[in-house]
Design an enzyme around this catalytic site. Structure first.
Site, PDB file in Angstrom:
ATOM      1  CB  SER A   1       3.219   2.133   5.817  1.00 37.82           C
ATOM      2  OG  SER A   1       2.003   1.871   6.439  1.00 37.82           O
TER       3      SER A   1
ATOM      4  CG  ASP B   1      -0.023  -3.941   2.806  1.00 39.87           C
ATOM      5  OD1 ASP B   1       0.423  -3.380   1.786  1.00 39.87           O
ATOM      6  OD2 ASP B   1      -0.465  -3.311   3.791  1.00 39.87           O
TER       7      ASP B   1
ATOM      8  CG  HIS C   1      -0.458   0.329   2.509  1.00 40.18           C
ATOM      9  ND1 HIS C   1      -0.222  -0.623   3.480  1.00 40.18           N
ATOM     10  CD2 HIS C   1      -0.133   1.505   3.082  1.00 40.18           C
ATOM     11  CE1 HIS C   1       0.224  -0.042   4.581  1.00 40.18           C
ATOM     12  NE2 HIS C   1       0.295   1.258   4.359  1.00 40.18           N
TER      13      HIS C   1
END
Length: 365
Positions: A215, A132, A101
């Site tokens: 992230s 992911d 993502h």
């Protein structure tokens, strides 16, 4: 349907989505963009835990600084057209592992190393949104790249000290500290422009602060080993969506290295380590328009479900002892199971309930 894990715990929220779960939401950790497997209780035996005595705090502080000096040079900032996130240098060839993502639909990236103000160009190697994870590669890798060392997920245990490294809110080379709060969490990401709404099993829960921009960064133990990739942080719905301190999630190192190795060597994932039925399905609604199962749309030829006799049109209502009333419930139930395990699948065909024993397969690319 991606017949892989679905949540048994809190659902996750990437930017732009809004799902309530027990007063908490979970926020994706990119900035500027709008199976729970059993884990061993073996200790990682980190050095430098504070010990009784006048110098215990000093020793722990020195250990923090040592770990930061060892690992922070391996953590990078990744900028895309839609925002930014973090990544971890995987090898000396310039491969960098991050969240899918973070990269989104982008093919090219600007990467900032921790020890340089100059950005480097990078391109996408491959992405695997079902877990992911993604790998990008520096176009011209500089000499002196420092790949991170990845730890043994079987040695991650509750209470171990952790440091989260990344670029929260664009503040590159930031570090926060906490502990491993839980292991074996299964959480899901709702659909967003950056995520297809996947579920990830065996996540590491940490109290280290994880914020937008973290992230793809590193969750590290006191042995200077990456034990996970920072992926999501919780927000408190009852506090107007503000951050919920002390609840963040990281993809475990074992998953990261398995997926990254396949993406680098093959450009795709053929063995995700996640259980699958080998079907596509959707939620089935009864005559009262209430969800009442997961209807099989198609089966993979020679796959687990087809081999066990399931057919398109069958409505799955139970997996093992778990009642199934939606597609999400089906994939949630799969989250606690492993490939090659056998499970009873109860389904309805022509108004009659039947049960088949299915040997689960592995979700691939």
């Amino acid at each position: 349907m991606p017949a892989g894990p679905r949540p048994t715990g809190p659902r996750l929220l990437l930017p732009g989505a809004a799902l309530a779960v027990a007063g908490l939401l979970v926020s994706g950790c990119t900035s500027g963009s709008s199976s729970s497997s059993t884990v061993s209780n073996a200790s990682a035996s980190p050095t430098g835990s504070a010990v009784p005595g006048s110098n215990g705090g000093v020793q722990l502080q020195e250990d923090y600084q040592r770990v930061i000096g060892n690992v922070l040079p391996s953590v990078v900032q990744i900028t895309t057209p839609s925002g930014l996130g973090s990544g971890i240098v995987y090898d000396t060839k310039g491969n960098i592992v991050t969240n899918a993502h973070v990269v989104g639909a982008a093919q090219t990236f600007a990467v900032s190393l921790a020890n340089s103000t100059k950005t480097l160009d990078a391109t996408l190697v491959a992405s695997y949104p079902d877990s992911d994870l993604a790998v990008i590669r520096l176009t011209n890798p500089p000499s002196g790249l420092r790949p991170a060392a990845f730890g043994d997920s079987a040695k991650v245990d509750v209470g171990q000290i952790t440091l989260a490294m990344g670029s929260p809110l664009g503040l590159s080379s930031s570090v926060t500290q906490g502990i491993v709060s839980a292991i074996g969490r299964t959480v899901t990401e709702p659909r967003s422009p950056q995520s297809p709404g996947v579920t990830i099993g065996n996540m590491v829960q940490t109290s280290a602060a994880i914020n937008p921009g973290n992230s793809g960064g590193a969750l590290v133990n006191l042995n200077s080993q990456v034990i996970g990739i920072n992926t999501l942080g919780a927000v408190d719905q009852e506090a107007n969506g503000s951050a919920a301190p002390g609840i963040g999630f990281a993809i475990p190192a074992s998953t990261v290295t398995s997926i990254a190795d396949q993406l680098i060597k093959q450009g795709k994932v053929t063995n995700s380590g996640r259980a699958a039925l080998g079907i596509t399905a959707r939620t089935y609604f009864n005559s009262s328009f209430q969800p009442a199962g997961a209807v099989v749309v198609s089966t993979t030829a020679g796959g687990p479900a087809a081999t066990a006799g399931l057919q398109p049109g069958d409505v799955i209502i139970k997996l093992g002892d778990t009642q199934i009333n939606t597609l999400n419930a089906l994939t949630t139930a799969l989250a606690s199971l492993q490939p090659e395990s056998k499970v009873g699948v109860t389904f309805v065909r022509d108004g009659q309930s039947r049960t088949a024993d299915v040997t689960l397969g592995t979700l691939g690319s």
